[in-house]
Design an enzyme around this catalytic site. Structure first.
Site, PDB file in Angstrom:
ATOM      1  N   CYS A 116      64.470  34.365  12.633  1.00  0.00           N
ATOM      2  CA  CYS A 116      64.020  35.537  11.879  1.00  0.00           C
ATOM      3  C   CYS A 116      64.145  36.845  12.657  1.00  0.00           C
ATOM      4  CB  CYS A 116      62.578  35.341  11.434  1.00  0.00           C
ATOM      5  SG  CYS A 116      62.377  34.083  10.144  1.00  0.00           S
ATOM      6  N   HIS A 256      59.146  42.464   9.808  1.00  0.00           N
ATOM      7  CA  HIS A 256      59.708  41.241   9.232  1.00  0.00           C
ATOM      8  C   HIS A 256      58.752  40.721   8.172  1.00  0.00           C
ATOM      9  CE1 HIS A 256      61.389  37.337   8.704  1.00  0.00           C
ATOM     10  NE2 HIS A 256      60.432  36.714   9.377  1.00  0.00           N
ATOM     11  N   ASN A 286      60.262  35.305   2.429  1.00  0.00           N
ATOM     12  CA  ASN A 286      60.891  35.443   3.741  1.00  0.00           C
ATOM     13  C   ASN A 286      62.379  35.116   3.621  1.00  0.00           C
ATOM     14  OD1 ASN A 286      61.762  35.335   6.385  1.00  0.00           O
ATOM     15  ND2 ASN A 286      60.147  33.959   7.098  1.00  0.00           N
TER      16      ASN A 286
END
Length: 332
Positions: A116, A256, A286
């Site tokens: 990520c 994020h 996500n």
């Protein structure tokens, strides 16, 4: 000669049409909308349903969106960095294929994988290439087809991830705008807490690994959450102190989009008011490498030239960090 900084000069994005809502997930696994929303902030996520399309499709669409909006010639692009955790194939760079498909035949390309944090790390890399003076136009794409590695019988992971892509163009700047500072870190202690066990050189693909679902992503949610909250907040606080920035100096936080509680903790450590914290997690979930550029795309209309933007991310491995960037343009 004036000092070269590397600035973002254009943004593009793409998400698939199909919406996987919490209500639909209630029919697939033992969960409910309230539970998901309370713990993650996610209401829905986009899924690329076409079985014959991979991450490259998402990346190409995002790149084409940027090229069209910025009205640039793909032949002018010098290089492409493809930030992704879900490459089309284990071997044969996805970025190389994307470059060819968008007509960027003068560019060299490669993939960058840091879970990520891939796009955040890619920002550092793209900026370094531009600041070197050798390259004028570096296209950074963050794209992931997370649905391709999610086990939709595992409620711990299937509620979190979605598919999407975003792209930014880095170019030289001589006004002191663009990337100002970065704090990037990693720690191999996280290797076993968020991973796809099989399919690599350690555990090659066999009939047994497929039967055991060892090619899907698994995570120890509590451990990952603990590390993410601490490290994203620490990195963001450090980047402020190192650059003598107060919460009033920060225009926007671009975090994020993994979990709203992690974002809230990071913003809290920075003492930022809610209006400065940019989130679209409720719409997309996500999307791994795509979260940061999707936020930029959704909120680009708010940014003003000179705005101080703090980026923060945390990913498997573990990988994490924060970047301080001055926005370089007003949206026309």
């Amino acid at each position: 000669m004036n000092t070269i900084t590397a600035a973002i000069t254009a943004v593009g994005a793409y998400v698939p049409d199909f919406v996987l809502s919490n209500k639909v997930l209630e029919t697939m696994v033992d969960t409910n909308d309230e539970w998901i929303t309370t713990r993650t902030g996610i209401k829905e996520r986009r899924i690329l349903k076409d079985a014959d399309k991979g991450t490259s499709f998402l990346a190409i669409k995002a790149a084409q969106d940027l090229i069209a909006k910025a009205n640039i010639d793909p032949l002018e692009i010098d290089m492409i960095i493809m930030a992704t955790a879900t490459a089309d194939m284990p071997v044969a760079s996805t970025g190389v294929y994307v470059a060819t498909e968008i007509g960027a035949t003068n560019a060299f390309a490669y993939d960058l994988q840091a879970a990520c944090s891939s796009f955040l790390y890619g920002m550092s890399t793209a900026a370094a290439y531009v600041q070197s003076g050798r390259y004028k136009k570096v296209l950074l794409i963050g794209a992931d087809k997370m649905s391709s590695i999610v086990d939709y019988t595992d409620r711990a992971t299937c509620i979190i991830f979605g598919d999407g892509a975003g792209a930014v163009l880095f170019e030289p700047n001589y006004e002191g705008l663009g990337l100002q500072d970065e704090y990037l870190r990693s720690d191999g202690v996280g290797r076993d807490f968020l991973k796809i066990p099989a399919g690599g050189s350690l555990i090659p693909t066999t009939e047994e690994t497929v039967k055991n679902r060892q090619h899907n992503i698994i995570q120890d949610g509590k451990t990952v959450f603990k590390y993410a909250v601490t490290n994203m907040a620490d990195a963001s606080e450090l980047i402020l102190k190192r650059n003598n920035l107060t919460n009033e100096d920060v225009s926007w936080l671009v975090p994020h989009q993994a979990n709203k509680r992690i974002i809230d903790a990071t913003a809290g450590r920075m003492e930022l008011e809610d209006s400065k914290v940019l989130m679209n997690i409720e719409k997309y979930g996500n999307t791994t490498s795509a979260t940061l550029p999707l936020v930029l795309s959704d909120f680009e209309h708010l940014f003003k030239k000179g705005d101080n933007i703090i980026f923060a991310a945390f990913g498997g491995g573990f990988t994490w960090g924060s970047i301080y960037l001055k926005w370089a343009y007003d949206k026309k």
